[in-house]
Scaffold this motif. Structure first.
Motif, PDB file in Angstrom:
ATOM      1  N   ALA A  48      -0.278  62.764  -5.907  1.00  0.00           N
ATOM      2  CA  ALA A  48       0.277  63.490  -6.756  1.00  0.00           C
ATOM      3  C   ALA A  48       0.214  65.154  -6.426  1.00  0.00           C
ATOM      4  O   ALA A  48       0.932  66.068  -7.118  1.00  0.00           O
ATOM      5  CB  ALA A  48       0.192  63.414  -8.390  1.00  0.00           C
ATOM      6  N   THR A  49      -1.139  65.580  -6.125  1.00  0.00           N
ATOM      7  CA  THR A  49      -1.415  66.896  -5.813  1.00  0.00           C
ATOM      8  C   THR A  49      -1.248  67.138  -4.396  1.00  0.00           C
ATOM      9  O   THR A  49      -0.780  68.368  -4.184  1.00  0.00           O
ATOM     10  CB  THR A  49      -2.944  66.995  -6.003  1.00  0.00           C
ATOM     11  N   PRO A  52       3.337  67.790  -3.556  1.00  0.00           N
ATOM     12  CA  PRO A  52       3.783  68.894  -3.685  1.00  0.00           C
ATOM     13  C   PRO A  52       3.515  70.172  -2.926  1.00  0.00           C
ATOM     14  O   PRO A  52       4.238  71.022  -2.404  1.00  0.00           O
ATOM     15  CB  PRO A  52       3.330  69.307  -5.221  1.00  0.00           C
ATOM     16  N   LEU A  70       8.953  72.891  -8.586  1.00  0.00           N
ATOM     17  CA  LEU A  70       7.867  71.991  -8.185  1.00  0.00           C
ATOM     18  C   LEU A  70       6.688  72.013  -8.814  1.00  0.00           C
ATOM     19  O   LEU A  70       5.781  70.923  -9.112  1.00  0.00           O
ATOM     20  CB  LEU A  70       7.721  72.246  -6.611  1.00  0.00           C
ATOM     21  N   ILE A  71       5.989  73.283  -9.133  1.00  0.00           N
ATOM     22  CA  ILE A  71       4.581  73.502  -9.745  1.00  0.00           C
ATOM     23  C   ILE A  71       4.719  72.809 -11.203  1.00  0.00           C
ATOM     24  O   ILE A  71       3.598  72.205 -11.606  1.00  0.00           O
ATOM     25  CB  ILE A  71       4.401  74.934  -9.678  1.00  0.00           C
ATOM     26  N   TYR A  74       4.439  69.320 -11.028  1.00  0.00           N
ATOM     27  CA  TYR A  74       3.000  68.968 -10.274  1.00  0.00           C
ATOM     28  C   TYR A  74       2.026  68.692 -11.469  1.00  0.00           C
ATOM     29  O   TYR A  74       1.340  67.843 -11.724  1.00  0.00           O
ATOM     30  CB  TYR A  74       2.646  69.975  -9.401  1.00  0.00           C
ATOM     31  N   THR A  78       0.158  65.394 -13.018  1.00  0.00           N
ATOM     32  CA  THR A  78      -1.040  65.589 -13.280  1.00  0.00           C
ATOM     33  C   THR A  78      -1.747  65.434 -14.339  1.00  0.00           C
ATOM     34  O   THR A  78      -3.042  64.855 -14.837  1.00  0.00           O
ATOM     35  CB  THR A  78      -1.882  66.848 -12.261  1.00  0.00           C
ATOM     36  N   LEU A 186      -3.172  73.389  -2.963  1.00  0.00           N
ATOM     37  CA  LEU A 186      -2.776  72.154  -3.597  1.00  0.00           C
ATOM     38  C   LEU A 186      -3.273  70.913  -2.403  1.00  0.00           C
ATOM     39  O   LEU A 186      -3.626  69.880  -2.659  1.00  0.00           O
ATOM     40  CB  LEU A 186      -1.029  71.934  -3.634  1.00  0.00           C
TER      41      LEU A 186
END
Length: 219
Positions: A48-49, A52, A70-71, A74, A78, A186
């Motif tokens: 998951a990190t 992105p 996107l951020i 993420y 997370t 990331l």
């Protein structure tokens, strides 16, 4: 960074702690604890990190709107991984992990609530999240002597703290520069989480092997 549970990994089934008439493993907290303390859950957090980070690095000319979405996704994903991972830790160490999960979710909501925000605002949100995460992860690695692979966890905490400081101290002047900076961090953080997940898997396999060799064979 998702910190694994403090005690050494245990192999094999655990004795049921449920009372009479209760099916073993029916407690939601127990189920979440087993899931959050597994190496596959840590692997999912690493993916998951990483994903992105790879996307924003491969698409550096995307708009600020796309970057914010996107951020934000993420941070939300997370935060969900961190919330479940809290149940895989000892009761005395759950509060910092829970606070981090809430911080990630709130930051993700802020990014998605107003995706057309300025570059400075997006840098501030991500920088604060990474700085707080790095400080708490570093503290957990130093304070918990029984924590498996403390060195890797400590490096992950330092890396997250440095990432937060860099994003806060050197704000990008364009969406392209911010994309490359965030994407790079990331990917680095995802690779460290991947190393922690693989280290936990190796520790679990060693524990199972030692348990098999130490169990006396029946006559």
């Amino acid at each position: 960074m998702t910190v694994p549970r403090g005690p050494a990994p245990q192999a094999g089934p655990e004795p049921p702690a449920d009372g009479p008439g209760t099916a073993p493993g029916s407690d939601p907290a127990e189920l979440l604890g087993r899931l959050g303390g597994s190496w596959t859950w840590l692997l999912g957090s690493a993916v998951a990190t990483l994903v992105p980070g790879i996307i924003v690095l491969a698409w550096p000319n995307g708009t600020l709107h796309v970057l914010a979405v996107l951020i934000g996704l993420y941070l939300l994903v997370t935060g969900g991984f961190r919330f479940v991972a809290v149940f895989g830790q000892e009761h005395g160490r759950r509060l910092p992990g829970l606070l981090l999960a809430v911080l990630y979710v709130l930051a993700g909501v802020l990014c998605l609530r107003n995706p057309l925000q300025t570059i400075a605002a997006l840098s501030l949100i991500v920088g604060i999240v990474w700085l707080v995460t790095g400080m708490l992860t570093t503290y957990a690695a130093l304070a918990a002597e029984a924590l498996p692979h403390r060195g890797v966890v400590f490096c992950a905490g330092v890396l997250a703290a440095v990432a937060g400081i860099v994003v806060l101290a050197l704000p990008a002047e364009s969406a392209v520069a911010l994309t490359r900076l965030l994407g790079l961090w990331l990917v680095l953080l995802g690779l460290v989480e991947l190393a922690v997940a693989l280290a936990l898997r190796a520790a679990l396999r060693r524990a199972r092997t030692e348990r098999r060799t130490s169990t006396p064979t029946a006559a």
